[in-house]
Design an enzyme around this catalytic site. Structure first.
Site, PDB file in Angstrom:
ATOM      1  N   ALA A  67     -33.292  23.137 -31.988  1.00  0.00           N
ATOM      2  CA  ALA A  67     -32.808  21.754 -31.840  1.00  0.00           C
ATOM      3  C   ALA A  67     -33.969  20.786 -32.000  1.00  0.00           C
ATOM      4  O   ALA A  67     -35.111  21.107 -31.677  1.00  0.00           O
ATOM      5  CB  ALA A  67     -32.143  21.563 -30.478  1.00  0.00           C
ATOM      6  N   ASP A  68     -33.642  19.606 -32.494  1.00  0.00           N
ATOM      7  CA  ASP A  68     -34.632  18.548 -32.601  1.00  0.00           C
ATOM      8  C   ASP A  68     -33.926  17.206 -32.501  1.00  0.00           C
ATOM      9  O   ASP A  68     -32.799  17.059 -32.979  1.00  0.00           O
ATOM     10  CB  ASP A  68     -35.408  18.637 -33.913  1.00  0.00           C
TER      11      ASP A  68
END
Length: 186
Positions: A67-68
């Site tokens: 995730a970012d």
């Protein structure tokens, strides 16, 4: 199946725990490179890079979550501040304005010798109150903005400056868990 979170973010760990999932944390050490211009594509690219780094280091059946999160203002991606002055600059831009928070998520599933990679993003609009220069200085002095995209944490003191939110609150924190839950069910 083993679940691995490819992120060092304590906020993502908290959110995954809220889902009731048992998971391991193995932060990606790979270099993050953005080649995409559109923020929704950029966050999915970064999430996939994180998941791919860990997928290359694991064997057996596993589900890796990368995730970012980025903040976008005036069509420009704002990452984490380089220093206190950069944090102040970002907060001056965001105050009294609407911006977007994008989180990209990659689900990299390795099972029975096959791999399935799915990525998605979530977007939330956030509007800040106007901030005085003194409020900006005091907030940056707390250190909270220094490891946060856009130089604020909605779940912390930064929440004092959020006037409106349109979309998923948890997305702004760093992981859209409702969407993730439904993607994992597929």
């Amino acid at each position: 199946m083993r679940i691995i979170l490819a992120s060092a973010s304590p906020r993502r760990r908290e959110l995954l725990s809220q889902m009731g999932l048992e998971f391991e944390v193995c932060p990606s050490q790979g270099e993050e490179k953005i080649t995409e211009i559109l923020p929704e594509r950029a966050v999915m690219q970064l999430a996939q890079q994180k998941a791919a780094d860990i997928a290359g280091k694991t064997v057996g059946d596993v589900c890796i979550l990368g995730a970012d999160t980025v903040v976008v203002y005036d069509q420009k991606i704002l990452g984490k501040p380089k220093d206190a002055e950069d944090a102040k600059r970002m907060l001056r831009m965001l105050q009294d304005n609407k911006h977007q928070v994008y989180t990209g998520v990659c689900i990299w599933k390795k099972e029975n010798g096959t791999e399935d990679v799915r990525c998605f993003f979530e977007k939330t609009d956030v509007v800040f109150y106007q901030m005085t220069e003194e409020e900006i200085e005091q907030y940056v002095a707390t250190g909270e903005p220094m490891d946060k995209a856009g130089s604020y944490g909605i779940q912390g003191m930064g929440g004092l400056y959020v006037r409106e939110i349109h979309g998923d609150y948890n997305n702004v924190v760093g992981l859209p868990i409702a969407r993730l839950y439904h993607e994992l069910r597929k």
